[in-house]
Write an enzyme that holds these catalytic residues in place. Sequence first.
Site, PDB file in Angstrom:
ATOM      1  N   ASN A 205       0.837  -1.312   0.086  1.00 24.58           N
ATOM      2  CA  ASN A 205       0.045   0.100   0.028  1.00 24.58           C
ATOM      3  C   ASN A 205       0.851   1.337  -0.175  1.00 24.58           C
ATOM      4  O   ASN A 205       1.930   1.281   0.143  1.00 24.58           O
ATOM      5  CB  ASN A 205      -0.999   0.047   1.273  1.00 24.58           C
ATOM      6  CG  ASN A 205      -0.183  -0.228   2.623  1.00 24.58           C
ATOM      7  OD1 ASN A 205       0.661   0.880   2.888  1.00 24.58           O
ATOM      8  ND2 ASN A 205      -0.525  -1.154   3.198  1.00 24.58           N
ATOM      9  N   LYS A 282       7.691 -17.625 -10.241  1.00 24.32           N
ATOM     10  CA  LYS A 282       7.117 -16.874 -10.685  1.00 24.32           C
ATOM     11  C   LYS A 282       5.932 -16.989 -11.455  1.00 24.32           C
ATOM     12  O   LYS A 282       6.055 -17.885 -12.426  1.00 24.32           O
ATOM     13  CB  LYS A 282       8.237 -15.957 -11.455  1.00 24.32           C
ATOM     14  CG  LYS A 282       7.522 -14.609 -12.173  1.00 24.32           C
ATOM     15  CD  LYS A 282       8.815 -13.955 -13.027  1.00 24.32           C
ATOM     16  CE  LYS A 282       8.098 -12.744 -13.843  1.00 24.32           C
ATOM     17  NZ  LYS A 282       8.724 -12.405 -14.850  1.00 24.32           N
ATOM     18  N   ASP A 301      -4.669  -9.636  13.354  1.00 28.65           N
ATOM     19  CA  ASP A 301      -4.693  -8.242  13.580  1.00 28.65           C
ATOM     20  C   ASP A 301      -3.931  -7.832  14.985  1.00 28.65           C
ATOM     21  O   ASP A 301      -4.232  -8.337  16.078  1.00 28.65           O
ATOM     22  CB  ASP A 301      -6.132  -7.761  13.879  1.00 28.65           C
ATOM     23  CG  ASP A 301      -6.493  -6.327  14.093  1.00 28.65           C
ATOM     24  OD1 ASP A 301      -5.630  -5.610  14.488  1.00 28.65           O
ATOM     25  OD2 ASP A 301      -7.388  -5.873  13.286  1.00 28.65           O
TER      26      ASP A 301
HETATM   27  O1  C5P Z   1      -8.631  -2.619  10.556  1.00 28.09           O
HETATM   28  P1  C5P Z   1      -8.153  -1.326   9.946  1.00 28.09           P
HETATM   29  O2  C5P Z   1      -6.777  -1.775   9.007  1.00 28.09           O
HETATM   30  O3  C5P Z   1      -8.687  -0.427   9.365  1.00 28.09           O
HETATM   31  O4  C5P Z   1      -7.267  -0.745  11.408  1.00 28.09           O
HETATM   32  C1  C5P Z   1      -6.322  -0.028  11.253  1.00 28.09           C
HETATM   33  C2  C5P Z   1      -5.624   0.126  12.499  1.00 28.09           C
HETATM   34  O5  C5P Z   1      -5.373  -1.173  13.085  1.00 28.09           O
HETATM   35  C3  C5P Z   1      -4.317   0.735  12.454  1.00 28.09           C
HETATM   36  O6  C5P Z   1      -3.664   1.190  13.753  1.00 28.09           O
HETATM   37  C4  C5P Z   1      -3.353  -0.709  12.124  1.00 28.09           C
HETATM   38  O7  C5P Z   1      -1.897  -0.258  12.537  1.00 28.09           O
HETATM   39  C5  C5P Z   1      -4.037  -1.740  12.896  1.00 28.09           C
HETATM   40  N1  C5P Z   1      -3.904  -3.020  12.363  1.00 28.09           N
HETATM   41  C6  C5P Z   1      -3.032  -4.039  12.853  1.00 28.09           C
HETATM   42  N2  C5P Z   1      -3.063  -5.164  12.258  1.00 28.09           N
HETATM   43  C7  C5P Z   1      -3.759  -5.672  11.101  1.00 28.09           C
HETATM   44  C8  C5P Z   1      -4.654  -4.660  10.501  1.00 28.09           C
HETATM   45  C9  C5P Z   1      -4.740  -3.319  11.011  1.00 28.09           C
HETATM   46  O8  C5P Z   1      -2.425  -3.726  13.842  1.00 28.09           O
HETATM   47  N3  C5P Z   1      -3.832  -6.663  10.605  1.00 28.09           N
END
Ligand code: C5P
Length: 393
Positions: A205, A282, A301
Amino acid sequence: MKRILLIVSGGIAAYKALELVRLAAKAGYGVTAVLTEAGKQFVTPLSLQALTGAKVYQDLFSLTDESEMGHIELSRAADLVVVAPATANILAKMAGGLSNDLASTLLLATDKRVLVAPAMNVRMWEHAATQANIALLQNRGVLVVQPDEGPMACGEYGPGRLAEPPVILAAIEAALNDGPLKGKHAIVTSGPTHEPIDPVRYLANRSSGKQGHAIAAALAAQGARVTLISGPVNLPDPFGLTLVKVETAREMFEAVQAALPADIAVCAAAVADWHVEQATQKLKKDGSGKPPALNLSENPDILATISKPGPQRPRLVVGFAAETEKLEEHATAKRARKNCDWVVANNVGGTGIMGGDENEVLLITAKGTESWARMGKAALAQKLSTKIGEFFE
Ligand code: C5P
């Protein structure tokens, strides 16, 4: 007695350095002053000497000065080096590592922390070159006392006025006492993650890591022990903290777990939600015109996991919410869903914020929502870390 080496560079604000010396002496600090050529146009060596009660250094190639105290020794004898006011020129010299006068040579030769209080015309302060230099210096661990906003001597209005001497003194005191977060461990995640598709391709990203890195540097400046866990970024390694470089979300997750326990966690990384079942070779076009299927699985997460109640939960967990619509509503929901204490919410919908140098955010806490004006990412990092410092007071 703690000692400050005060470098006074040119600019109309240099007269305020005299007040700073007076306040610092009253607070019990020993001050040695260095005056640049430009600084001499605004304050005299004699007035600085009268207030510091010590010799004022001005020349790189002074035989008498070198025989008393060489410039290398001068750069190391103090507990803190302070540049106030710091002009755009001296900041550029620091960022570029130039050493063509006594002040810049001392700044390059010192092994001590450096605090700068910039003062300049608003256009010069807002110029991309100055902002890039400030960001670079902060990443190297230089402490920055942000300039004030207001009418300027040149008739313009905006940020660029030297912070008031009591504010600079407070920053000096925080730096010398190692700040309000002394003894606290902070974990900061930063940057994007790269999720490999095959040996040569990945999902990523637009996150640059600028905000997360600036927060890590600002927390370190407040005295915290910082572990910065970063995905692939194109930024210099920040100074004065532990940096763990990772590539994927799963590696970031493992690194965060390994860095616990912590008092503070700031999850600023833009973590990929999904990883791809990685092809060992690849991927090739097979001539059928049909694209290959990408098999996606959910990533752990990190923020939600670290926020779960338990003995390892940091006292303060800060998450980020990058949204493109209904900012407050989505970010408030995210705060509840992830069980974090604060959410820094930014609107990344086409405003040049993701990857850019500025940010405009809402801070959502249990007490409600604060709307912060658009500002540089370094300034935002400083504001957030000051708030974190206050939380632990
Ligand atoms: O769920 P989303 O990506 O929108 O949430 C953003 C927050 O969650 C940010 O603080 C990001 O660093 C954290 N995040 C995380 N691990 C993930 C996805 C998001 O720590 N897998």
